[in-house]
Write an enzyme that holds these catalytic residues in place. Structure first.
Site, short mmCIF file in Angstrom:
data_model
loop_
_atom_site.label_atom_id
_atom_site.label_comp_id
_atom_site.label_asym_id
_atom_site.label_seq_id
_atom_site.Cartn_x
_atom_site.Cartn_y
_atom_site.Cartn_z
N GLU A 184 2.97 5.24 -3.68
CA GLU A 184 1.85 6.44 -5.13
C GLU A 184 3.62 7.20 -5.21
O GLU A 184 4.02 7.52 -6.23
CB GLU A 184 1.43 7.31 -4.94
CG GLU A 184 -0.07 6.26 -4.79
CD GLU A 184 0.13 5.93 -3.73
OE1 GLU A 184 -1.23 5.17 -4.15
OE2 GLU A 184 -0.01 6.28 -2.83
N ASP A 228 -9.28 3.65 -1.60
CA ASP A 228 -10.28 3.62 -0.35
C ASP A 228 -11.55 4.33 -1.31
O ASP A 228 -11.86 5.73 -0.94
CB ASP A 228 -9.37 4.85 0.10
CG ASP A 228 -8.46 4.90 1.37
OD1 ASP A 228 -7.47 3.35 1.23
OD2 ASP A 228 -7.28 5.32 0.75
N ASP A 245 0.62 -1.10 0.43
CA ASP A 245 0.04 0.50 0.12
C ASP A 245 1.11 1.39 0.15
O ASP A 245 1.99 1.40 -0.17
CB ASP A 245 -0.88 -0.32 1.09
CG ASP A 245 -1.78 0.62 1.03
OD1 ASP A 245 -2.56 1.24 0.72
OD2 ASP A 245 -2.81 0.65 2.55
#
Length: 940
Positions: A522, A597, A519
């Site tokens: 980015e 999300d 996770d």
């Protein structure tokens, strides 16, 4: 809701605004505009056309030399690259004493392109010469043509003599060449340099959200207009929460005002129907019209914006009622790097996706458990709580394969550790899971807690394996642990070190049944610009972060993927499972992705399918959305409908935010629990069909859930549909309910083939819209005539417990009485299939002969691994064959003949069931007892 102030619009992004303004200027000039680019010095050698583009920079300005290469591949793909000569040679000066590289970034291909690029030698100049143009014939039977105009520079790509794609046709090409910053105004009487006529306010520095980008190389964007004549629909360029058929972006009713943005970011509670950037970026676009698909792949890892305008042109103004033709005009703008564009001329959707997949890699064949249901929450806070969820799933007979642990399992958010009180004995969790062949997934993020006496961060620092700031020191930012450093996975030494951390001897408490969730890659940086890293940070090789930003997630995903393969020397070669949030082109080779999300709302449920379909046609089919929404508390109706929808996600995971109410499926209560249970059991029954679809994706690049245009490229009404889809090649057409209080839905049938309700065999026939009843307990799912669907009907607690179960074949007869389908099987966990250890069968029902036969599609060598696997699978049989749409002529039959290869024919029981009230008749062959891996015939 999303905090818009945290993220830039085009007007707040200097290079985007400059190039949009440039496009407006060109538009205002109209036909008098002359693009300042011309090409000279062409040479063709071994599949490559080389030349130099000359850019004139204004009256009295310099001429900038831009090396041009057009490469023609054996696959029929063309590639156009444009660089900057002065930067190639390092003949520029960097500001602020920067250590950044002087060249334009050209190494994205090293991460993205899978395998070798084979050049075509069957490339030739066209004999149809035309002054001022160079024409190249290439592709199969020379049916493709690249027509290059010398001045101003542009390219037309043709197929069978018709223009499909145009580069710089509108003159928007713009390569922002290097120039020194002029600190002083021009002296009186001197002519100011041409550059000063432009707005330089974002050339040299740029600030946003209290962060300043130093831009040591100055302005360096690349931009190009790419047009698709006679194409109205364009698809792809994920990730965005909008419709599958991309919208226009220059305003107007129902359109967007900003371009689609590709800049991987941690977007909290993202909104739907928006061109706003999300977690991943695949700069691959397809254009589709009736019976024709083409595509382009813009290989650039920097921040990118894409404008889309659809221009309608009447074919004949005197012809009333003529619809005219639409040209989709796109404008691609990237902040830095070379211009590198691949062109795919189709002509079918499958041709384009396969060619793209051949270039960037196909989805790796996953472990079979990963296609089952995954149960996750932020967080299960203790061992006992984790085990209790596992027990409750069994108590309520809800099948599932994986339980997940979010960040709280760690000791103070330090990865590769366990909380010393809450998870004293993590192996005990896995021992319990092993009883049902279940797995455990742990989160591991790229930010490493900056805290003393933590060996992982100590090694990161001492080995200098972290991302650096602009001054060359290790970069420090904030994420979940607080002060953190980030592993630099562009560094080969970092990849080796990262792999060592996953070895069982290093990461205590993990086993071969432990897998990983990546996770925040980015990367997410809580105190960084736009919640990510400063663009002037430095990676391995001194490439600026701006050059590689969208690649960052892929490199981290790759590091973890490879680490799981090498956890223990001599261990059986198991396929890894690694879920990622951030991605780029090529990430599909590494594992699954989810859409981040989302919210527990009906609009987010509805948005999930266009997002997943877009990923699928963009080469990344192993994707899912959090069920039933990550943020917020769903109503019981929404939760139930979302589980019904999630059963059709290629990646199927339930997940929830720490602040939400508990919503494990066994908590939903009556009358919802049996409905949720039925959805989960439907997923497990159809796992053979899902696994076969994944095999197709792994060798052909086909989407796993397929939009209407992809399956029916001639049916124009289906081109924009993104709320119904097919599952692989099964003919199963699903339209999950995604709105509140719905009792009926309209489903579109694209042809005149017969369709059957999957559950009760009610028939639907005729091209057009049909009404289906869809009360809460009902999933709208049709089976198209002409297909054979493999499934396993015995309810088990996990996919691993189904390994030796028999099969049911559902033969869905077409209008002409025929049907066919395929089944792919292997051990579901290792790479032994690469050595021939697999079964691949084709089932064909011939209505003239009245026979259902199993044919071998095996193409590998008859290795010892292949023989061993066939021997293991010899006991696995077909226990039932169901014929849907059985003809009345079968009504008197009670026995049918079965002949397996090498054996005599025998008779088995056959029953015919008369259809009533609009339902088709069906027939059942009871226990033909033929081996799933052998050739056989059933004669009706």
């Amino acid at each position: 809701m999303v905090k818009h102030d945290n993220f830039k619009t085009c007007n707040q992004s200097g290079f985007c605004k400059r190039n949009r303004d440039y496009a407006d200027k060109v538009h205002n000039y109209g036909p008098s505009w002359n693009s300042p680019y011309k090409v000279e010095q062409f040479r063709l050698e071994r599949g490559q056309l080389g030349g130099t583009i000359l850019k004139t920079t204004g009256k009295g300005g310099e001429t900038v030399r831009l090396p041009l290469t057009i490469t023609f591949l054996k696959s029929g793909v063309a590639r156009v690259t444009i660089d900057e000569e002065k930067r190639q040679k390092g003949e520029i000066e960097l500001r602020h004493g920067s250590q950044a590289r002087k060249e334009r970034y050209s190494e994205a291909q090293d991460w993205v392109i899978a395998g070798k690029i084979d050049l075509s030698e069957d490339v030739t100049f066209s004999k149809d010469n035309e002054p001022g143009y160079t024409k190249i014939l290439y592709g199969p039977n020379h049916k493709f043509e690249a027509k290059i105009r010398h001045e101003p520079f542009s390219i037309e790509f043709k197929r069978d003599g018709e223009t499909q794609i145009k580069f710089n046709d509108r003159g928007l090409m713009n390569v922002e060449h290097w120039r020194p910053k002029i600190e002083k105004a021009a002296q009186e009487g001197e002519e100011a340099p041409a550059e000063t006529e432009e707005d330089e306010s974002t050339w040299w520095e740029e600030s946003f959200g209290g962060n300043q980008d130093t831009k040591p190389r100055g302005p360096e964007a690349v931009a190009l207009d790419i047009s698709f004549p006679q194409y109205e629909h364009v698809f792809g360029i994920p990730e965005h929460a909008g419709p599958l058929s991309l919208k226009e972006t220059r305003g107007g009713d129902g359109n967007y005002n900003d371009p689609y943005r590709l800049y991987n970011a941690d977007v909290f509670e993202y909104e739907v129907d928006s061109p706003m950037t999300l977690y991943g970026a695949i700069p691959f676009m397809q254009a589709h019209r009736k019976d024709s698909t083409v595509g382009v792949f813009w290989l650039n890892a920097a921040e990118t914006w894409i404008d889309i305008v659809k221009s309608k042109k009447s074919t004949n103004p005197l012809s009333l009622g003529n619809k005219g033709k639409t040209e989709t005009q796109t404008h691609w703008i990237s902040e830095s790097g070379i211009m590198d564009v691949f062109v795919f001329l189709g002509p079918t959707p499958k041709d384009v996706t396969k060619a793209y997949g051949s270039l960037t890699g196909f989805t790796e064949m996953p472990q079979e458990f990963s296609l089952g249901y995954h149960q996750c929450r932020w967080n299960y806070f203790t061992e006992d709580a984790t085990k209790e969820v596992d027990r409750k799933m069994d108590k309520f007979a809800l099948p599932y394969d994986v339980i997940w642990l979010d960040i709280e399992y760690t000791d103070g958010k330090k990865y590769f550790t366990w909380h010393p009180l809450a998870f004293k004995d993590p192996l005990s969790i896995q021992k319990q899971l092993d009883k049902r062949n279940r797995k455990l997934v742990l989160i591991i993020d790229p930010h490493i807690k900056n805290e003393g006496d933590y060996p992982v961060v100590d090694a990161l620092k001492s080995k200098d394996l972290g991302v650096h700031n602009k001054d060359g020191a290790i970069y420090e930012g904030h994420c979940w642990p607080g002060s953190s450093h980030w592993i630099d996975c562009f560094n080969p030494a970092a990849l080796s070190w990262w792999a060592s951390l996953f070895q069982y001897s290093s990461f205590k408490g993990t086993t071969p049944s432990t897998f990983i969730w990546n996770d925040m890659n980015e990367p997410s940086v809580f105190n960084g610009p736009e919640t990510t890293m400063p663009k002037d940070n430095l990676h391995h090789g001194n490439w600026e972060h701006r050059d590689v930003h969208n690649l960052n997630g892929l490199t981290y995903h790759l590091a973890t993927h490879d680490a799981l393969i090498s956890r223990k020397k001599g261990e059986p070669n198991r396929r890894p499972f690694v879920l990622t949030r951030s991605f780029f082109a090529g990430s599909q080779r590494l594992g699954a992705v989810w859409t981040g999300d989302n919210l527990a709302s009906w609009d987010h449920l509805a948005a999930s399918f266009p997002m997943l379909l877009s990923l699928g046609v963009s080469g990344y089919p192993f994707a899912g959305a959090d069920v039933p929404g990550f943020f917020g508390n769903p109503t019981k109706e929404l939760l139930t409908r979302w589980y019904q929808a999630g059963a059709f996600y290629p990646f199927f995971r339930g997940h929830a935010h720490v602040d939400t109410q508990r919503r494990e499926p066994y908590l939903v209560g009556e009358p919802y629990l049996p409905i949720v249970s039925a959805a989960l059991k439907l997923r497990y029954a159809l796992l053979p069909a899902w696994y076969t679809a994944f095999h197709e994706a792994s060798v052909e690049g086909n989407p796993i859930i397929r939009p209407m245009y992809w399956v029916h490229p001639s049916i124009e009404h289906g081109f924009g549909l993104d709320d119904q889809f097919y599952i692989g090649s099964t003919g199963l057409l699903a339209k999950p309910v995604t709105a509140e209080g719905v009792e009926t839905i309209d489903i579109y049938l694209p042809d005149d083939e017969v369709y059957y309700d999957y559950f009760d065999y009610k028939t639907y026939a005729g091209h057009g819209l049909h009404i289906m009843h869809a009360p809460l307990a009902k999933i709208p799912l049709l089976a198209r005539g002409g297909h054979i669907i493999p499934r396993r009907d015995r309810a088990r607690r996990s996919s691993g417990l189904m390994k030796w179960d028999p099969f049911t074949l559902v033969v869905v007869l077409a209008n002409n009485g025929s049907a066919e389908g395929t089944l792919y099987l292997d051990d579901g966990e290792s790479y032994e299939f690469q050595n021939g250890a697999y079964i691949h069968r084709k089932f064909v029902f011939d209505p003239q002969k009245g026979t259902l036969r199993s044919e071998d599609l095996f193409e590998g060598a008859k290795t010892k691994e292949a023989e061993k696997y066939l021997k293991l699978m010899k006991q696995v049989r077909v226990e039932k064959v169901v014929f849907v749409g059985a003809p009345r002529t079968w009504s008197e039959k009670t026995k049918v003949g079965v002949r397996e290869e090498g054996e005599k024919e025998r008779k088995v029981k056959f029953t015919f069931n008369e259809g009533t009230e609009g339902r088709a008749s069906w027939a059942v062959v009871r226990d033909p007892a033929v081996a799933i891996g052998r050739s056989w015939t059933i004669s009706v």
